[in-house]
Design an enzyme around this catalytic site. Structure first.
Site, PDB file in Angstrom:
ATOM      1  N   SER A  17       0.806  -1.221   0.000  1.00  0.00           N
ATOM      2  CA  SER A  17       0.000   0.000   0.000  1.00  0.00           C
ATOM      3  C   SER A  17       0.839   1.272   0.000  1.00  0.00           C
ATOM      4  O   SER A  17       0.384   2.316  -0.477  1.00  0.00           O
ATOM      5  CB  SER A  17      -0.933   0.014   1.215  1.00  0.00           C
ATOM      6  OG  SER A  17      -0.189  -0.054   2.422  1.00  0.00           O
ATOM      7  N   ASP A 199       0.962   6.585  11.365  1.00  0.00           N
ATOM      8  CA  ASP A 199       0.725   5.288  11.995  1.00  0.00           C
ATOM      9  C   ASP A 199       2.008   4.467  12.106  1.00  0.00           C
ATOM     10  O   ASP A 199       1.973   3.291  12.453  1.00  0.00           O
ATOM     11  CB  ASP A 199      -0.336   4.494  11.237  1.00  0.00           C
ATOM     12  CG  ASP A 199       0.080   4.134   9.802  1.00  0.00           C
ATOM     13  OD1 ASP A 199       1.182   4.541   9.379  1.00  0.00           O
ATOM     14  OD2 ASP A 199      -0.696   3.446   9.109  1.00  0.00           O
ATOM     15  N   HIS A 202       2.635   4.047   7.138  1.00  0.00           N
ATOM     16  CA  HIS A 202       2.230   4.731   5.909  1.00  0.00           C
ATOM     17  C   HIS A 202       2.698   6.184   5.949  1.00  0.00           C
ATOM     18  O   HIS A 202       2.295   6.935   6.838  1.00  0.00           O
ATOM     19  CB  HIS A 202       0.717   4.662   5.731  1.00  0.00           C
ATOM     20  CG  HIS A 202       0.215   3.267   5.552  1.00  0.00           C
ATOM     21  ND1 HIS A 202      -0.190   2.494   6.625  1.00  0.00           N
ATOM     22  CD2 HIS A 202       0.084   2.493   4.440  1.00  0.00           C
ATOM     23  CE1 HIS A 202      -0.564   1.301   6.168  1.00  0.00           C
ATOM     24  NE2 HIS A 202      -0.402   1.276   4.858  1.00  0.00           N
TER      25      HIS A 202
END
Length: 220
Positions: A17, A199, A202
């Site tokens: 991601s 976090d 990311h």
């Protein structure tokens, strides 16, 4: 030593991601993260050397998932340079996914090696971005699980040998290594880690910009 991007080169970004960043919803197919920043900055600096930029990152992917789609999503595109960032989901998978299990560093390294071997054989330029984890405070939501600071300490213990595996593979294959974990640790010393990755995993816009700037130092 840097990788020379010649006019008409194809550069492939792939991973999870952190690389994906909503690429399928973006007009350029690059998402909103560091691949887009790299492509934009390169185009600004080198209008005489156009490059085709591709992104095949998929959120949630681990090394084993890259292996399953490697031929179709990477090798078949015949890229000149491949940039890989993978490992965040190989870290601590068993702690937040009921179907997850511990992925030993040896298995991670072996799978990563199988990704690199056909690229090296084809003479593809390689940029390996080591996975990273920033030591933020408090709880983070991962899927349906909240993970606290003690849980992330366990993640760090799981991640460190995987980072070492990427470094060793970079040496073995003569790949260019972007030492992202060390870079973010140094940056966070003055700003705090949340500035670069809220976090811990990311990147923020500033974190993506830092990755892009470091990546661009590896090419010419």
């Amino acid at each position: 030593m840097t990788i020379t991007l010649r006019p008409g080169s194809t550069v492939m970004f792939t991973g999870d991601s952190i690389t994906d960043c909503g690429r399928l919803e973006s007009e350029e197919g690059l998402g909103f993260g560091y691949p887009l920043r790299i492509a934009g900055e390169w185009g600004l600096r080198h209008p005489d050397r156009p490059v085709t930029w591709l992104n095949t990152g998929i959120g949630g992917d681990k090394v084993m998932d890259l292996e399953a789609r490697w031929q179709a999503d990477v090798l078949d595109a015949r890229p000149d340079v491949v940039s890989i960032l993978i490992g965040a989901n190989d870290m601590g998978w068993h702690t937040y996914d009921p179907d997850g299990h511990v992925i030993p560093a040896e298995d991670y390294a072996a799978g990563y090696d199988r990704l690199l071997a056909p690229l090296a054989e084809a003479g593809v330029g390689l940029i390996l971005i080591e996975p990273f984890l920033l030591p933020i405070r408090g709880l983070v939501q991962v899927v349906d699980t909240q993970v606290g600071e003690e849980g992330r300490k366990a993640w760090r213990a799981d991640l460190d040998p995987k980072i070492q595996a990427v470094r060793e593979l970079a040496r073995e294959y003569g790949a260019h290594l972007l030492t992202a974990d060390g870079m973010f640790a140094g940056l966070a010393a003055t700003t705090g880690p949340e500035y670069w990755a809220a976090d811990g995993v990311h990147p923020t816009p500033a974190g993506h910009a830092a990755l892009a700037a470091a990546w661009l130092r590896l090419v010419a």
